[in-house]
Each structure stands twice: as C-alpha cells, then as structure tokens.
Design a protein around this motif. Structure first.
Motif, PDB file in Angstrom:
ATOM      1  N   PRO A  19       0.833  -1.210   0.000  1.00  0.00           N
ATOM      2  CA  PRO A  19       0.000   0.000   0.000  1.00  0.00           C
ATOM      3  C   PRO A  19       0.868   1.260   0.000  1.00  0.00           C
ATOM      4  CG  PRO A  19       0.020  -1.006   2.171  1.00  0.00           C
ATOM      5  CD  PRO A  19       0.755  -1.949   1.264  1.00  0.00           C
ATOM      6  N   HIS A  20       0.378   2.313  -0.649  1.00  0.00           N
ATOM      7  CA  HIS A  20       1.151   3.563  -0.713  1.00  0.00           C
ATOM      8  C   HIS A  20       0.985   4.383   0.555  1.00  0.00           C
ATOM      9  CE1 HIS A  20      -2.845   4.968  -1.811  1.00  0.00           C
ATOM     10  NE2 HIS A  20      -2.462   6.157  -1.438  1.00  0.00           N
ATOM     11  N   VAL A  21       0.056   4.007   1.397  1.00  0.00           N
ATOM     12  CA  VAL A  21      -0.138   4.680   2.689  1.00  0.00           C
ATOM     13  C   VAL A  21      -0.209   3.619   3.779  1.00  0.00           C
ATOM     14  CG1 VAL A  21      -1.226   6.911   2.226  1.00  0.00           C
ATOM     15  CG2 VAL A  21      -2.583   4.810   2.057  1.00  0.00           C
ATOM     16  N   SER A  22       0.350   3.957   4.956  1.00  0.00           N
ATOM     17  CA  SER A  22       0.303   2.996   6.065  1.00  0.00           C
ATOM     18  C   SER A  22       0.466   3.770   7.366  1.00  0.00           C
ATOM     19  CB  SER A  22       1.423   1.967   5.911  1.00  0.00           C
ATOM     20  OG  SER A  22       2.664   2.629   5.868  1.00  0.00           O
ATOM     21  N   GLY A  23       0.548   3.044   8.458  1.00  0.00           N
ATOM     22  CA  GLY A  23       0.732   3.675   9.772  1.00  0.00           C
ATOM     23  C   GLY A  23      -0.375   4.660  10.070  1.00  0.00           C
ATOM     24  N   ALA A  24       0.021   5.850  10.543  1.00  0.00           N
ATOM     25  CA  ALA A  24      -0.969   6.850  10.952  1.00  0.00           C
ATOM     26  C   ALA A  24      -1.810   7.315   9.768  1.00  0.00           C
ATOM     27  CB  ALA A  24      -0.271   8.043  11.600  1.00  0.00           C
ATOM     28  N   GLN A  25      -1.278   7.102   8.562  1.00  0.00           N
ATOM     29  CA  GLN A  25      -2.001   7.568   7.366  1.00  0.00           C
ATOM     30  C   GLN A  25      -2.919   6.515   6.760  1.00  0.00           C
ATOM     31  OE1 GLN A  25       0.815   9.280   4.501  1.00  0.00           O
ATOM     32  NE2 GLN A  25      -0.240  11.183   4.993  1.00  0.00           N
ATOM     33  N   LYS A  26      -2.944   5.353   7.377  1.00  0.00           N
ATOM     34  CA  LYS A  26      -3.788   4.275   6.850  1.00  0.00           C
ATOM     35  C   LYS A  26      -5.244   4.752   6.784  1.00  0.00           C
ATOM     36  CE  LYS A  26      -4.772  -0.515   8.072  1.00  0.00           C
ATOM     37  NZ  LYS A  26      -4.129  -1.723   8.606  1.00  0.00           N
ATOM     38  N   PRO A  27      -5.881   4.629   5.634  1.00  0.00           N
ATOM     39  CA  PRO A  27      -7.265   5.112   5.524  1.00  0.00           C
ATOM     40  C   PRO A  27      -8.193   4.455   6.557  1.00  0.00           C
ATOM     41  CG  PRO A  27      -6.359   4.634   3.357  1.00  0.00           C
ATOM     42  CD  PRO A  27      -5.352   4.139   4.354  1.00  0.00           C
ATOM     43  N   LYS A  28      -9.125   5.260   7.080  1.00  0.00           N
ATOM     44  CA  LYS A  28     -10.101   4.768   8.070  1.00  0.00           C
ATOM     45  C   LYS A  28     -10.958   3.657   7.488  1.00  0.00           C
ATOM     46  CE  LYS A  28     -13.004   7.333  10.735  1.00  0.00           C
ATOM     47  NZ  LYS A  28     -13.867   8.518  11.041  1.00  0.00           N
ATOM     48  N   TYR A  29     -11.362   3.846   6.252  1.00  0.00           N
ATOM     49  CA  TYR A  29     -12.168   2.844   5.548  1.00  0.00           C
ATOM     50  C   TYR A  29     -12.112   3.136   4.058  1.00  0.00           C
ATOM     51  CZ  TYR A  29     -15.649   6.589   5.807  1.00  0.00           C
ATOM     52  OH  TYR A  29     -16.289   7.801   5.732  1.00  0.00           O
ATOM     53  N   GLY A  30     -12.623   2.209   3.281  1.00  0.00           N
ATOM     54  CA  GLY A  30     -12.605   2.381   1.834  1.00  0.00           C
ATOM     55  C   GLY A  30     -13.950   2.060   1.206  1.00  0.00           C
ATOM     56  N   ILE A  31     -14.149   2.602   0.014  1.00  0.00           N
ATOM     57  CA  ILE A  31     -15.371   2.336  -0.759  1.00  0.00           C
ATOM     58  C   ILE A  31     -14.943   1.952  -2.175  1.00  0.00           C
ATOM     59  CG2 ILE A  31     -17.530   3.297  -1.663  1.00  0.00           C
ATOM     60  CD1 ILE A  31     -17.528   5.292   0.663  1.00  0.00           C
ATOM     61  N   LEU A  32     -15.347   0.755  -2.592  1.00  0.00           N
ATOM     62  CA  LEU A  32     -15.059   0.272  -3.941  1.00  0.00           C
ATOM     63  C   LEU A  32     -16.312   0.422  -4.795  1.00  0.00           C
ATOM     64  CD1 LEU A  32     -13.176  -1.367  -5.924  1.00  0.00           C
ATOM     65  CD2 LEU A  32     -14.246  -3.436  -4.983  1.00  0.00           C
ATOM     66  N   LEU A  33     -16.117   0.915  -6.007  1.00  0.00           N
ATOM     67  CA  LEU A  33     -17.233   1.057  -6.943  1.00  0.00           C
ATOM     68  C   LEU A  33     -17.019   0.089  -8.097  1.00  0.00           C
ATOM     69  CD1 LEU A  33     -17.364   4.984  -7.141  1.00  0.00           C
ATOM     70  CD2 LEU A  33     -18.473   3.461  -5.474  1.00  0.00           C
ATOM     71  N   ASP A  34     -17.955  -0.819  -8.304  1.00  0.00           N
ATOM     72  CA  ASP A  34     -17.822  -1.800  -9.384  1.00  0.00           C
ATOM     73  C   ASP A  34     -19.165  -1.972 -10.076  1.00  0.00           C
ATOM     74  OD1 ASP A  34     -16.804  -3.701 -11.089  1.00  0.00           O
ATOM     75  OD2 ASP A  34     -16.517  -5.244  -9.562  1.00  0.00           O
ATOM     76  N   MET A  35     -19.222  -1.584 -11.315  1.00  0.00           N
ATOM     77  CA  MET A  35     -20.454  -1.662 -12.105  1.00  0.00           C
ATOM     78  C   MET A  35     -21.537  -0.786 -11.473  1.00  0.00           C
ATOM     79  SD  MET A  35     -20.148  -5.587 -13.384  1.00  0.00           S
ATOM     80  CE  MET A  35     -19.965  -6.444 -11.829  1.00  0.00           C
ATOM     81  N   VAL A  36     -21.299   0.497 -11.534  1.00  0.00           N
ATOM     82  CA  VAL A  36     -22.185   1.478 -10.904  1.00  0.00           C
ATOM     83  C   VAL A  36     -22.805   2.412 -11.939  1.00  0.00           C
ATOM     84  CG1 VAL A  36     -21.067   1.442  -8.632  1.00  0.00           C
ATOM     85  CG2 VAL A  36     -20.187   2.983 -10.412  1.00  0.00           C
ATOM     86  N   GLY A  37     -22.938   1.922 -13.199  1.00  0.00           N
ATOM     87  CA  GLY A  37     -23.452   2.827 -14.222  1.00  0.00           C
ATOM     88  C   GLY A  37     -24.657   2.338 -15.002  1.00  0.00           C
ATOM     89  N   ALA A  38     -25.059   1.089 -14.795  1.00  0.00           N
ATOM     90  CA  ALA A  38     -26.113   0.552 -15.670  1.00  0.00           C
ATOM     91  C   ALA A  38     -27.485   1.081 -15.280  1.00  0.00           C
ATOM     92  CB  ALA A  38     -26.105  -0.971 -15.644  1.00  0.00           C
ATOM     93  N   GLN A  39     -28.292   1.163 -16.293  1.00  0.00           N
ATOM     94  CA  GLN A  39     -29.694   1.511 -16.107  1.00  0.00           C
ATOM     95  C   GLN A  39     -30.334   0.495 -15.163  1.00  0.00           C
ATOM     96  OE1 GLN A  39     -31.451   1.347 -19.994  1.00  0.00           O
ATOM     97  NE2 GLN A  39     -33.482   1.120 -19.075  1.00  0.00           N
ATOM     98  N   GLY A  40     -31.079   0.981 -14.186  1.00  0.00           N
ATOM     99  CA  GLY A  40     -31.801   0.088 -13.269  1.00  0.00           C
ATOM    100  C   GLY A  40     -30.924  -0.682 -12.300  1.00  0.00           C
ATOM    101  N   ALA A  41     -29.720  -0.189 -12.042  1.00  0.00           N
ATOM    102  CA  ALA A  41     -28.814  -0.917 -11.142  1.00  0.00           C
ATOM    103  C   ALA A  41     -29.390  -1.021  -9.730  1.00  0.00           C
ATOM    104  CB  ALA A  41     -27.457  -0.221 -11.088  1.00  0.00           C
ATOM    105  N   ARG A  42     -29.049  -2.122  -9.053  1.00  0.00           N
ATOM    106  CA  ARG A  42     -29.455  -2.330  -7.653  1.00  0.00           C
ATOM    107  C   ARG A  42     -28.236  -2.759  -6.867  1.00  0.00           C
ATOM    108  NH1 ARG A  42     -32.181  -6.200  -6.035  1.00  0.00           N
ATOM    109  NH2 ARG A  42     -33.970  -5.351  -4.942  1.00  0.00           N
ATOM    110  N   PHE A  43     -28.089  -2.167  -5.704  1.00  0.00           N
ATOM    111  CA  PHE A  43     -26.933  -2.471  -4.866  1.00  0.00           C
ATOM    112  C   PHE A  43     -27.374  -3.060  -3.528  1.00  0.00           C
ATOM    113  CE2 PHE A  43     -25.981   1.634  -7.150  1.00  0.00           C
ATOM    114  CZ  PHE A  43     -25.222   1.075  -8.159  1.00  0.00           C
ATOM    115  N   PRO A  44     -27.555  -4.382  -3.465  1.00  0.00           N
ATOM    116  CA  PRO A  44     -27.788  -4.989  -2.147  1.00  0.00           C
ATOM    117  C   PRO A  44     -26.496  -4.889  -1.321  1.00  0.00           C
ATOM    118  CG  PRO A  44     -28.113  -6.589  -3.939  1.00  0.00           C
ATOM    119  CD  PRO A  44     -27.491  -5.377  -4.534  1.00  0.00           C
ATOM    120  N   LYS A  45     -26.629  -5.118  -0.009  1.00  0.00           N
ATOM    121  CA  LYS A  45     -25.459  -5.018   0.877  1.00  0.00           C
ATOM    122  C   LYS A  45     -24.594  -6.262   0.714  1.00  0.00           C
ATOM    123  CE  LYS A  45     -27.977  -2.123   4.169  1.00  0.00           C
ATOM    124  NZ  LYS A  45     -28.589  -2.027   5.523  1.00  0.00           N
ATOM    125  N   GLU A  46     -23.496  -6.102   0.008  1.00  0.00           N
ATOM    126  CA  GLU A  46     -22.630  -7.232  -0.376  1.00  0.00           C
ATOM    127  C   GLU A  46     -22.066  -7.926   0.880  1.00  0.00           C
ATOM    128  OE1 GLU A  46     -19.029  -9.311  -1.146  1.00  0.00           O
ATOM    129  OE2 GLU A  46     -19.072  -7.343  -0.203  1.00  0.00           O
TER     130      GLU A  46
END
Ligand code: AHN
Ligand code: ZN
Length: 335
Positions: free
Chosen positions: A206-233
């Motif tokens: 990772p390019h960041v670590s220690g005190a700079q380690k991100p608190k959390y992350g959000i991944l976006l995968d296939m977020v553009g289609a018409q009628g998309a639904r995002f259940p809680k993975e």
C-alpha cells in the motif's frame, strides 16, 4: 371542609408533578444543548461530466493489459487526475495471469492532501475483461469487451469526484486507487484469486500505512447501468458493517433507495476482499446485482452489450452524489 382539603392535596400533588417535570426539563438548562450541527455543504455531482468520462474511456477501446488502448487509457487517466490537482503515482507491477500471460500492469494512485493523517480510500478497477465469456451470451466470446459499466463506470464516478475535490477543497486526505488487472480472472476457476490481481498487489504494497492508513474504503464496481441495484454485499457486511449501513441509510435519505436497497447480497470476491484481508482496511463494495439473471449480475455483464448504451447517467449520479456526501460529511466529522 373535606372538599377543600382534597382540592388542596390535589393542587399540591399537581404542583409536585409539574415540578418534577420541570426539574427533568431543567437539566437541559444547566447542560447546554449541543451546538447546532452546521449543515455540511456537498458539491453537486455532475452526471453529464461523469457520463463523458465513461464515453472517453470506451473510446480507447477495451482496456486490456498489454494492449495499446490500455497504455493510452493509462496516460489519459494520469493526466486527468493531475489536472484536478491530485498527486499521482503509477504503481507498476508485473503479474502472471492464470492463462500464463505476463501482464504489464499499473495501479493508478491519485492523492488529495497527501500529507493529511485522516484519510479515506476510494477505488475502482480501470482494466476491462479480455474476453466475453458470460454464460448468457455466446457472441464473439474471444473478443475483449468494451466495459462501459464493468470498469468504466466506477472510474468515471471517481474522476468526477476528483474534479469536485479540486473545486471544493477539504482538509481530509482522499486516496483514489484505480486497480489494474481485476478482470483477467478465470471464470468458474478453482479459486477466485485469479481476479483482482492489482488489488492483491496494492494490498501487499500500500502507498499509505501507519498513521495515514485510511479509516475505511469504498469500492465502486459496475455502478453505471440503467436500473442498477446495490444490495449489501456479503464481505462488505462482514468487514465493514457500520460503513455499509451508514452509506445505505444516507443513500436512502437522499432519495436513492431504489439503488441502495435494504437487502443482504451474496459474497463477491472483488478488489475489496483483498483490501480487507491483506491490507486490513475495512472496505465496502458498491456493486450492481441484478435480480433474476443467471449470473446474478446485469444481463450485459461480460458480454459485448456492456457498451455506452447500457449506461444511465442517473445511476452514475446516484452513486457519485452519495459518495460525495460521505466524503464531505466525513471531512466535517459528521458521517
Ligand atoms: C468474481 O466473479 C470472482 N468476481 C467478480 C468481480 C468482477 C468481475 N467485477 C467485475 N468483473
Ligand atoms: Zn468483470
């Protein structure tokens, strides 16, 4: 005489009652109320801008590792993030795909406020699949797909977010990582580890670590289609349930409940799985699971129908506006 006493007693107890009420309420006089939360101002996610970023990626053709379109798209993405004022790092790596091919791959890292300690991580994959091997559609199976949705959409949303971060700066750090070689994996293979090769590499380096380690992350995968639904993975709920629940609640409160549905979704071994298990950063995946298809993904998934026509800018906007709200609230200590 008796009546008088009754009314005095009654009056007295009423007074006591009132008194006890006011003494309860009175505590709010001694403890000052919390300062009114200042309203967080969140910039407007421009859906037309995001759509044009999908179109510009698709115009390069399929972005398959070791191809000219892949190299050109990389140069364009780096240039875009630099133009939004981000510090850009190209994390080059070489990795063997399950086919035996050696892939020349690059994770593209764009940092806002690279010196800040408090940070969050946003990611998508920028490569596209080298074949069209969906079981639903056998057309031109050996040809690479355009990946307007599968690859293009998440990147487009992150480009627009980067543009908004330049226009409305914050003090918090934001690390945008575009993972490479996500979609070169073996369909129906013994292990899903043949996918997400860039995320596996980054999670070990990772390019960041220690005190700079991100608190959390959000991944976006296939977020553009018409009628998309995002259940809680499923893995998102295993590793970062609070983040999932807050993001979904926010999405619903913002009027995007048709997308951010209150349903438990199946497990997807996507980029976030490795960020969770190797880098140990709690990361969620916002990923379209279409109901009633054989694959569990959209009908266009891993087919040549994954082109610009499948993209609905309202879907891009719903996701982008919710993620922007998360960023600006988090920066204000209100997420
Ligand atoms: C697996 O099928 C193992 N992962 C799906 C992740 C993916 C593919 N996302 C986009 N394309
Ligand atoms: Zn894919």
């Amino acid at each position: 005489m008796i009546m008088q006493r009754v009314s005095i007693v009654l009056g007295f107890s009423l007074l006591l009652l009132l008194n006890s009420c006011s003494s309860d309420g009175g505590s709010s006089e001694s403890i000052p109320p919390p300062p009114p939360k200042e309203k967080v101002s969140v910039p407007k996610f421009e859906r037309d801008s995001a759509l044009s970023y999908v179109a510009q990626q698709v115009a390069f053709g399929p972005r398959v590792p070791n191809t000219e379109a892949h190299r050109q798209a990389k140069a364009w993405l780096v240039k875009q993030f630099k133009s939004y004022g981000a510090k850009v790092t190209e994390q080059d790596f070489e990795v063997e795909a399950y086919t035996g091919d050696m892939l020349q791959a690059t994770n593209i890292i764009a940092q806002f406020n690279p010196g800040a300690q408090k940070r969050i991580l946003l990611a998508a994959h920028w490569d596209t699949r080298p074949f069209a091997d969906s079981p639903i559609n056998e057309e031109r199976r050996d040809d690479p797909i355009l990946g307007a949705d599968d690859g293009g959409s998440g990147v487009a949303v992150l480009l627009e977010i980067a543009r908004q971060l330049q226009g409305s700066p914050i003090e918090m750090g934001v690390d945008i990582v575009l993972f490479d070689a996500e979609d070169y994996g073996e369909s129906g293979g013994e292990t899903p580890d043949t996918y997400a090769l860039g995320a596996q590499y980054w999670s070990r380096n990772p390019h960041v670590s220690g005190a700079q380690k991100p608190k959390y992350g959000i991944l976006l995968d296939m977020v553009g289609a018409q009628g998309a639904r995002f259940p809680k993975e499923y893995f998102s709920m295993q590793y970062a349930p609070q983040v999932v629940n807050k993001v979904w609640k926010l999405g619903q409160n913002m009027g995007y409940g048709n997308y951010f549905v209150n349903e438990q979704g199946g497990a997807i071994t996507d980029d976030h799985y490795y960020v969770n298990t190797i880098a140990r950063i709690p990361m969620i995946d916002i990923i379209n699971r279409t109901k009633g298809t054989q694959t569990g993904f959209g009908e266009h998934w891993h087919t040549h129908n994954d082109d610009l026509d499948i993209i609905d800018k309202r879907t891009l906007r719903a996701v982008g506006q919710v993620v922007l709200a998360v960023i600006y609230r988090e920066a204000n200590g209100q997420f």
